[in-house]
Design a protein around this motif. Structure first.
Motif, PDB file in Angstrom:
ATOM      1  N   UNK A 150       0.822  -1.205   0.000  1.00  0.00           N
ATOM      2  CA  UNK A 150       0.000   0.000   0.000  1.00  0.00           C
ATOM      3  C   UNK A 150       0.859   1.260   0.000  1.00  0.00           C
ATOM      4  N   UNK A 151       1.909   1.267   0.802  1.00  0.00           N
ATOM      5  CA  UNK A 151       2.738   2.459   0.914  1.00  0.00           C
ATOM      6  C   UNK A 151       3.909   2.476  -0.061  1.00  0.00           C
ATOM      7  N   UNK A 152       4.042   1.473  -0.876  1.00  0.00           N
ATOM      8  CA  UNK A 152       5.088   1.438  -1.894  1.00  0.00           C
ATOM      9  C   UNK A 152       4.780   2.495  -2.947  1.00  0.00           C
ATOM     10  N   UNK A 153       5.805   3.092  -3.472  1.00  0.00           N
ATOM     11  CA  UNK A 153       5.584   4.102  -4.499  1.00  0.00           C
ATOM     12  C   UNK A 153       5.101   3.428  -5.774  1.00  0.00           C
ATOM     13  N   UNK A 197       2.246   4.200  -9.437  1.00  0.00           N
ATOM     14  CA  UNK A 197       1.535   5.192 -10.239  1.00  0.00           C
ATOM     15  C   UNK A 197       0.042   5.203  -9.939  1.00  0.00           C
ATOM     16  N   UNK A 198      -0.430   4.256  -9.156  1.00  0.00           N
ATOM     17  CA  UNK A 198      -1.844   4.193  -8.810  1.00  0.00           C
ATOM     18  C   UNK A 198      -2.133   5.235  -7.729  1.00  0.00           C
ATOM     19  N   UNK A 199      -3.179   6.049  -7.896  1.00  0.00           N
ATOM     20  CA  UNK A 199      -3.493   7.033  -6.849  1.00  0.00           C
ATOM     21  C   UNK A 199      -3.864   6.364  -5.530  1.00  0.00           C
ATOM     22  N   UNK A 200      -3.630   7.074  -4.444  1.00  0.00           N
ATOM     23  CA  UNK A 200      -3.841   6.522  -3.109  1.00  0.00           C
ATOM     24  C   UNK A 200      -5.303   6.112  -2.896  1.00  0.00           C
ATOM     25  N   UNK A 201      -6.248   6.878  -3.408  1.00  0.00           N
ATOM     26  CA  UNK A 201      -7.653   6.557  -3.175  1.00  0.00           C
ATOM     27  C   UNK A 201      -8.132   5.356  -3.991  1.00  0.00           C
ATOM     28  N   UNK A 202      -7.340   4.868  -4.936  1.00  0.00           N
ATOM     29  CA  UNK A 202      -7.732   3.707  -5.729  1.00  0.00           C
ATOM     30  C   UNK A 202      -7.130   2.412  -5.200  1.00  0.00           C
ATOM     31  N   UNK A 203      -6.279   2.506  -4.190  1.00  0.00           N
ATOM     32  CA  UNK A 203      -5.664   1.302  -3.624  1.00  0.00           C
ATOM     33  C   UNK A 203      -6.598   0.654  -2.630  1.00  0.00           C
ATOM     34  N   UNK A 204      -6.313  -0.598  -2.319  1.00  0.00           N
ATOM     35  CA  UNK A 204      -7.148  -1.327  -1.371  1.00  0.00           C
ATOM     36  C   UNK A 204      -6.571  -1.224   0.028  1.00  0.00           C
ATOM     37  N   UNK A 205      -7.415  -1.424   1.001  1.00  0.00           N
ATOM     38  CA  UNK A 205      -6.987  -1.465   2.392  1.00  0.00           C
ATOM     39  C   UNK A 205      -7.422  -2.781   2.994  1.00  0.00           C
ATOM     40  N   UNK A 206      -6.795  -3.135   4.061  1.00  0.00           N
ATOM     41  CA  UNK A 206      -7.086  -4.402   4.726  1.00  0.00           C
ATOM     42  C   UNK A 206      -7.455  -4.124   6.166  1.00  0.00           C
TER      43      UNK A 206
END
Length: 110
Positions: free
Chosen positions: A75-78, A80-89
């Motif tokens: 999740x915190x790896x750099x 090109x995907x915007x932060x709001x499009x990533x998944x959380x657990x």
């Protein structure tokens, strides 16, 4: 991908340990006629069931922690995907499930 397989294996081991913990704890209860009639032996069997429950919880905790660490790292790896499009657990639920109160077999008979 290895962390997912490891987490799955740990969860299966946790399920099996919990299942066998239930069986051993039932045999160790004072009210059952299965096994020895000696109260000391019954107590030791109940403690063994409690130890299986504790090991089951530790396997669950290890699996959830391993998976949550990997997801957090990704999740915190750099990227090109915007932060709001990533998944959380929701790791809190997994950690809490490993700490749920277990049946009081070992505590009752010791």
């Amino acid at each position: 991908m290895v962390h997912i397989q490891t987490s799955r294996a740990l969860m299966v081991i946790s399920l099996l340990l919990g299942f066998f913990g239930i069986i051993v704890s039932v045999v160790g209860m004072k009210c059952t006629k299965v096994g020895e009639e000696d109260p000391v032996t019954k107590s030791r069997i109940a403690v063994a069931g409690g130890i299986l429950f504790i090991l089951s919880g530790l396997c669950t905790l290890a699996a959830v922690s391993l998976y949550a660490t990997q997801v957090t790292h990704e999740f915190f790896r750099e990227s090109t995907v915007p932060v709001n499009a990533r998944y959380e657990f929701g790791s809190r639920q997994g950690h809490r499930s490993s700490q749920q109160p277990q049946p009081p077999t070992a505590r009752e008979y010791v």
